[in-house]
Structures are given as structure tokens and as C-alpha cells.
Design an enzyme around this catalytic site. Structure first.
Site, PDB file in Angstrom:
ATOM      1  N   ASP A 170       0.936  -1.094   0.001  1.00 34.18           N
ATOM      2  CA  ASP A 170       0.038  -0.124  -0.047  1.00 34.18           C
ATOM      3  C   ASP A 170       0.943   1.255   0.048  1.00 34.18           C
ATOM      4  OD1 ASP A 170      -2.162  -1.959   0.447  1.00 34.18           O
ATOM      5  OD2 ASP A 170      -3.242  -0.209   1.482  1.00 34.18           O
ATOM      6  N   ARG A 198     -11.848   5.053 -13.270  1.00 32.89           N
ATOM      7  CA  ARG A 198     -12.348   4.124 -12.199  1.00 32.89           C
ATOM      8  C   ARG A 198     -11.417   4.203 -11.330  1.00 32.89           C
ATOM      9  NH1 ARG A 198     -11.217  -0.976  -9.624  1.00 32.89           N
ATOM     10  NH2 ARG A 198     -13.008  -1.889  -9.279  1.00 32.89           N
ATOM     11  N   ASP A 200      -9.824   2.564  -8.072  1.00 33.16           N
ATOM     12  CA  ASP A 200      -9.834   1.376  -7.526  1.00 33.16           C
ATOM     13  C   ASP A 200      -9.789   1.351  -5.884  1.00 33.16           C
ATOM     14  OD1 ASP A 200      -9.519  -1.719  -8.012  1.00 33.16           O
ATOM     15  OD2 ASP A 200      -7.554  -1.238  -6.825  1.00 33.16           O
ATOM     16  N   GLU A 207      -7.101   5.376   3.703  1.00 30.57           N
ATOM     17  CA  GLU A 207      -6.802   4.936   5.019  1.00 30.57           C
ATOM     18  C   GLU A 207      -5.796   5.462   5.453  1.00 30.57           C
ATOM     19  OE1 GLU A 207      -8.174   0.605   6.556  1.00 30.57           O
ATOM     20  OE2 GLU A 207      -6.527   0.655   4.909  1.00 30.57           O
ATOM     21  N   GLU A 242     -14.680   2.840  -6.901  1.00 32.67           N
ATOM     22  CA  GLU A 242     -15.212   1.501  -6.259  1.00 32.67           C
ATOM     23  C   GLU A 242     -15.299   1.488  -4.796  1.00 32.67           C
ATOM     24  OE1 GLU A 242     -13.479  -2.975  -6.212  1.00 32.67           O
ATOM     25  OE2 GLU A 242     -12.276  -1.267  -5.761  1.00 32.67           O
TER      26      GLU A 242
HETATM   27  C1  NOJ Z   1     -10.407  -4.290  -6.889  1.00 32.05           C
HETATM   28  C2  NOJ Z   1     -10.543  -4.685  -8.235  1.00 32.05           C
HETATM   29  O1  NOJ Z   1     -11.807  -4.662  -8.791  1.00 32.05           O
HETATM   30  C3  NOJ Z   1     -10.050  -6.274  -8.170  1.00 32.05           C
HETATM   31  O2  NOJ Z   1     -10.065  -6.834  -9.259  1.00 32.05           O
HETATM   32  C4  NOJ Z   1      -8.541  -5.854  -7.871  1.00 32.05           C
HETATM   33  O3  NOJ Z   1      -8.025  -7.386  -7.375  1.00 32.05           O
HETATM   34  C5  NOJ Z   1      -8.307  -5.180  -6.252  1.00 32.05           C
HETATM   35  N1  NOJ Z   1      -9.118  -4.004  -6.318  1.00 32.05           N
HETATM   36  C6  NOJ Z   1      -6.951  -5.027  -5.969  1.00 32.05           C
HETATM   37  O4  NOJ Z   1      -6.660  -3.986  -6.751  1.00 32.05           O
END
Ligand code: NOJ
Length: 545
Positions: A170, A198, A200, A207, A242
């Protein structure tokens, strides 16, 4: 009426390496994708979301990045990428890319430098602890494949934090240099012409990890900072996050509740996804009605992104154990269909037993609900999966273009096997055959998306449940905006029935079926309208010029 492009978009998600290979090396590439833009334009998509495009050791399908300022040489060059943006733009298609900045690959030069010495300028770009953090066996995202969230690095002689796999250290968001670097990465790609990102793993990006504290604080203000930067560089750029968090936390990601959103523009609607799955499994719309009722109010410009399937497993972790079992029983009864104890690693067509009526119903429902629809490549032709592949690779097989060897994806050896033979093999399920057949699923998707784009109140407007007398299994909802009103009837159950629309009709100007599973008698003035088992009717109630 909303004038924000992302509120009226149809997003199509694909991974370049499994989409179309132009040079026969077995790996999909940018030139292959450019060659398929006409297909995507005809389908009606207005925005592509590309899974990670950067150089990567590819241990997590590209979500382990080696260089944020380049494209994977297997996909082509930066020049090819600029050409893609131009060609897509010519067809009115925007492109957003995955921004994976919670972590890097452990092979990234930043991490290699960071681990080499405590004096490295990059040491503080990652999150370290001198002794074993007591919470190191908590918070794993991939249980079964991942044993801990802190690992000891022998070269660094210290523990480093990794929310995901061990090879994905991280980044340290507390470090101002990291914060600036993320902005610089965004600026670079915006300058090249992408329409947004997008993002991730957003809850983990922000955090502020404290060793030994599994509930470390989150710096939501970084999202405001990033939004300001991105918006300054490109006014209409979009951040699509996400953030699979508890529902009461979601609104914070958009910005101040009730005010003008100043953080993320769009969030994937994980809650709706889960409830849709439960509703489809039970053949009863109650969970969807619940989701519509419980939707938090979003700030101006805030928008949900709806989906049925994505590149990961169907995540059922927010259901109760009983509910989860119900979905497993219906859609993923075998152990090898399940993943991480919480999800299903299948595409939708096999989950629904290849039942064309239920497939149409499911997608008609998804596309009619609030928010911007996101469609995963291959779903438009009803592709299947390959359970012999490991983990999530099962649902990441190459696009099936034709009946040519390897489904026309490549003339070489494909990066992953193409689904071949049986009900979902490329010989039966492919884009070319369906393109010539007006009754195919692909032709249906084209019609459905065209219909949607003629009624901008769907997606951009308000979406509410309509509480009228209905037989079990039937959902009635509506979308309203200054452009008009669309009324939807979806029958999740198998039995034919009638819906009493008498309370809605007084508002109707000239109601007509704009999309339906079959021909129904003309609407006229009758109060009761029929609906077939697993059928659907999209009725335009009013249209405002
Ligand atoms: C979310 C992604 O959609 C997934 O495919 C990935 O493994 C993890 N984040 C880590 O980046």
C-alpha cells in the site's frame, strides 16, 4: 434536465488483453480494440472503462502496477493509446481508465528503492512497522488466497502493509509526496484525453493506516483535494469510485450530504447489485424495492453506477447467511463456482441457466433502474465462464467474436483459453452470428440501449417504486425528469399476471410500449395490463419536448 454526460452514459467495461488481438501474439491489444470501435458504437455504448492498462507483472490481472505513466507494451504504445482516444472520440465514445493507486506492484521502482534502505527517498511512500502488528491477520480482501495484511520484508528488515495480495504494498496517503504524485498521474492521463477514472479501492486509498489499529482513520478530504485538481485540469472529467462500504458511509464519498457534491461523482451501487442478485434468485422484487426505498439522497451531480456483473466475483458479503445461501443455491451451488466464501465466480448467462427470457429480464431491469448502467464485455452476447481456470480468471476469458478458431479473438495462442464447445462455446455464442440475427441477444441489447438513450429520464432522473396492486414477482417502478416519464413493469416470477395501473393512468398522455419481451395488446385506456412470466414492459407515459 441533467447536462452531465456521465448521467446519461452507457458504460462498457473491458480488459484490453482479452478483447481483440491484432498481431497474433495471443494478447489483446489497443489496435485490436480500435478495430472493434464500430461494433461498440453500434451497440450504443458511450463510454469505455478500461481495466488497468499499465505495465505490470500481471499477478493480479494488471491491478499491480509497475509504471503509472505508460501502457503495457503487450497492449501497444502510448502513441497507440492516443490514437484510441481519437478514434473513440470520433464515434462519440469517451474513455475512462482504472486508476489503481491504493498500492503498487512490489516490483515498482518506488518499492524497490523503499525497501533497499531506511534512507531511500521512497521509504516513506509505503507503510512500515518495525515489529509484527498484532492485527496483521485481519482485514484480508482475498481470504483463502491471502493470509495477512502485513508482511515482513527481509531486505527492508521491517513489516509493510498490503490491504490486498502480498505483492501489492500500500502507498502511504499520509505522505504529501504520494498525494501529489497521484494528482500528477491523473493530470497526465487527462492531458492525453481520458474522460476520467474508475478509482480502485477508494476506502483503502484514503486509509491512514496505523499498525495495530484495524479501524484506522480515513482522510475523506483527500477526495475533495483530488476532485478539485482533476476538475481544474478537465472540467467534465469524472471520478467513478469502487467503494464497497456500509450504506451509511456511502454518502460521505460523494461529498457533503445535501450540499453540492465535492468528492466522487459516481459510485458503483454494490448494495443494489447484491439486492438484484437476491431478487433474481428468489424471483421476487422485494429486495429491489427495499434498495429503492433505502437509497440515500445524493448531492447534486452525484450518480450511481449500476451493474450486474463485473470482472470480480459477485460479492454477497452484505447479505445475511440465509440470503447468501439462497443465492448460492440458485446461482452457484457447486463449491468451485464460489469464491472467498462470499461470492460467485460466474457470468450471468450460466447463472441463469442460459435462459434467454430471464437474461433479458435481468438486463432490462438493471438498465431501467437509477443511475448509469455499466456492462461487462461479452455479456451482450451471453458469454459463459471457464471454471477450470483459477479464481476470478473464470470470468475473464477472451471475447468471442466469431466461429473462427479461438472465437476470432486471436490467430495465435490466446492469453487465456477461449470458452469452446458446449452451450456457451464460441462456436455457438459469438458476436458475428448474433449480429446477423435480429432475434439474437446482441440485437436485443442494441434495441434496448437505443430505447434507453431516447428517454434520458432513465438513469439521470429520479427512480421510484410505484406501489400499485401487482401479482407476486412483479415490480413496477418509474423514472421521472423534465424530459418525461417512463413506467416499467418487470416480472421476476414465472407466472403470467395483470397489473392494475388505474392510479397511474390519469397522468399518462399517450402511453406506449417502447420495449417489451413480446407483443402485448395496445395499452388504450384499460386499467389492467397484462405481463408474461419473466416478461417486462417499458411504457413511455409522457414525453416533454
Ligand atoms: C478491486 C479490483 O476490482 C480487483 O480486481 C483487484 O484485485 C483489487 N481491487 C486490487 O486492486
Amino acid at each position: 434536465m441533467s447536462d452531465r454526460w456521465y448521467q446519461k452514459a452507457v458504460v462498457y467495461c473491458l480488459d484490453i488483453d482479452t478483447f481483440a488481438d491484432s498481431d497474433g501474439d495471443g494478447v489483446g491489444d489497443i489496435r485490436g480494440l480500435i478495430g472493434r470501435l464500430d461494433y461498440l458504437a453500434r451497440l450504443g455504448v458511450t463510454c469505455l472503462w478500461l481495466n488497468p492498462i499499465h505495465p505490470s507483472p500481471d499477478r493480479d490481472d494488471g491491478y499491480d502496477v509497475l509504471d503509472f505513466y505508460n501502457v503495457d507494451p503487450r497492449f501497444g504504445s502510448l502513441g497507440d493509446f492516443a490514437e484510441l482516444l481519437h478514434q473513440a472520440g470520433n464515434r462519440g465514445i469517451k474513455v475512462i481508465i482504472d486508476l489503481v493507486v491504493n498500492h503498487t506492484s512490489d516490483q515498482h521502482p518506488w518499492f524497490q528503492s523503499a525497501r533497499s534502505s531506511p534512507d531511500s527517498p521512497y521509504r516513506d511512500w509505503y507503510v512500515w512497522a518495525d515489529s509484527a502488528p498484532p492485527d496483521r491477520h485481519q482485514g484480508m480482501v482475498f481470504p483463502g488466497e491471502q493470509g495477512e495484511t502485513w508482511s515482513f520484508d527481509r531486505t527492508a528488515k521491517a513489516w509493510y502493509y498490503h490491504r490486498f495480495y502480498k505483492f501489492q504494498p500500500d502507498l502511504n496517503i499520509k505522505n504529501p509526496e504520494v498525494r501529489e504524485e497521484i494528482k500528477k498521474i491523473c493530470a497526465f492521463w487527462l492531458q492525453l484525453g481520458v474522460a476520467g477514472f474508475r478509482m480502485d479501492a477508494v476506502p483503502f486509498i484514503i486509509e491512514e493506516t496505523e499498525p495495530g489499529n484495524p479501524d484506522s482513520p480515513k482522510d475523506l478530504d483527500y477526495l475533495t483535494e483530488l476532485r478539485q485538481h482533476v476538475q481544474w485540469r478537465k472540467g467534465d472529467a469524472v471520478l467513478l469510485a469502487e467503494a464497497n462500504v456500509e450504506p451509511d458511509q456511502l454518502v460521505k464519498f460523494f461529498g457533503d450530504a445535501g450540499g453540492s457534491g465535492n468528492r466522487i461523482h459516481m459510485l458503483f451501487d454494490f448494495m443494489l447489485n447484491t439486492k438484484l442478485m437476491l431478487a433474481l434468485a428468489r424471483q421476487n422484487p422485494e429486495p429491489v424495492i427495499e434498495a429503492l426505498r433505502e437509497t440515500p439522497k445524493l448531492p447534486a451531480g452525484g450518480q450511481w453506477a449500476t451493474f450486474l456483473r463485473n470482472h470480480d466475483e459477485v460479492d454477497l458479503s452484505r447479505l445475511t447467511a440465509d440470503q447468501r445461501d439462497q443465492v448460492f443455491t440458485e446461482f452457484g451451488p457447486e463449491e468451485d463456482m464460489q469464491l472467498y466464501g462470499r461470492g460467485i465466480r460466474r457470468r450471468l448467462a450460466p447463472m441463469l441457466g442460459g435462459d434467454r427470457r430471464r437474461l433479458e429480464l435481468a438486463y432490462a431491469l438493471q438498465f431501467s433502474l437509477r443511475g448509469t448502467p455499466v456492462l461487462r464485455y461479452g455479456e451482450e452476447i451471453g458469454m459463459g465462464d471457464d471454471l477450470t481456470l483459477k479464481g476470478r480468471d473464470a470470468i475473464r476469458t477472451p471475447m468471442q467474436w466469431s466461429r473462427l478458431p479461438n472465437g476470432g479473438f486471436t490467430t495465435g495462442t490466446p492469453v487465456r483459453p477461449v470458452v469452446s464447445g458446449g452451450e456457451f462455446g464460441y462456436q455457438k455464442v459469438n458476436a458475428t452470428t448474433q449480429r446477423h440475427d435480429p432475434a439474437s441477444l446482441l440485437s436485443w441489447f442494441e434495441r434496448m440501449i437505443r430505447t434507453l438513450r431516447e428517454a434520458p429520464e432513465v438513469g439521470a432522473g429520479t427512480c421510484t417504486h410505484v406501489d400499485v396492486p401487482v401479482p407476486p414477482g412483479v415490480l413496477v417502478h418509474r423514472a421521472d425528469d423534465t424530459t418525461g416519464t417512463m413506467l416499467f413493469i418487470h416480472n421476476l416470477g414465472p407466472d403470467d399476471g395483470e397489473v392494475d395501473l388505474s392510479s397511474v393512468y390519469p397522468e399518462a398522455e399517450s402511453p406506449n410500449d417502447v420495449l417489451a419481451d413480446q407483443e402485448y395488446p395496445e395499452l388504450g385506456k384499460c386499467d389492467a395490463v397484462s405481463i408474461a412470466g419473466h416478461g417486462y414492459r417499458w411504457i413511455r407515459l409522457r414525453r416533454h419536448p
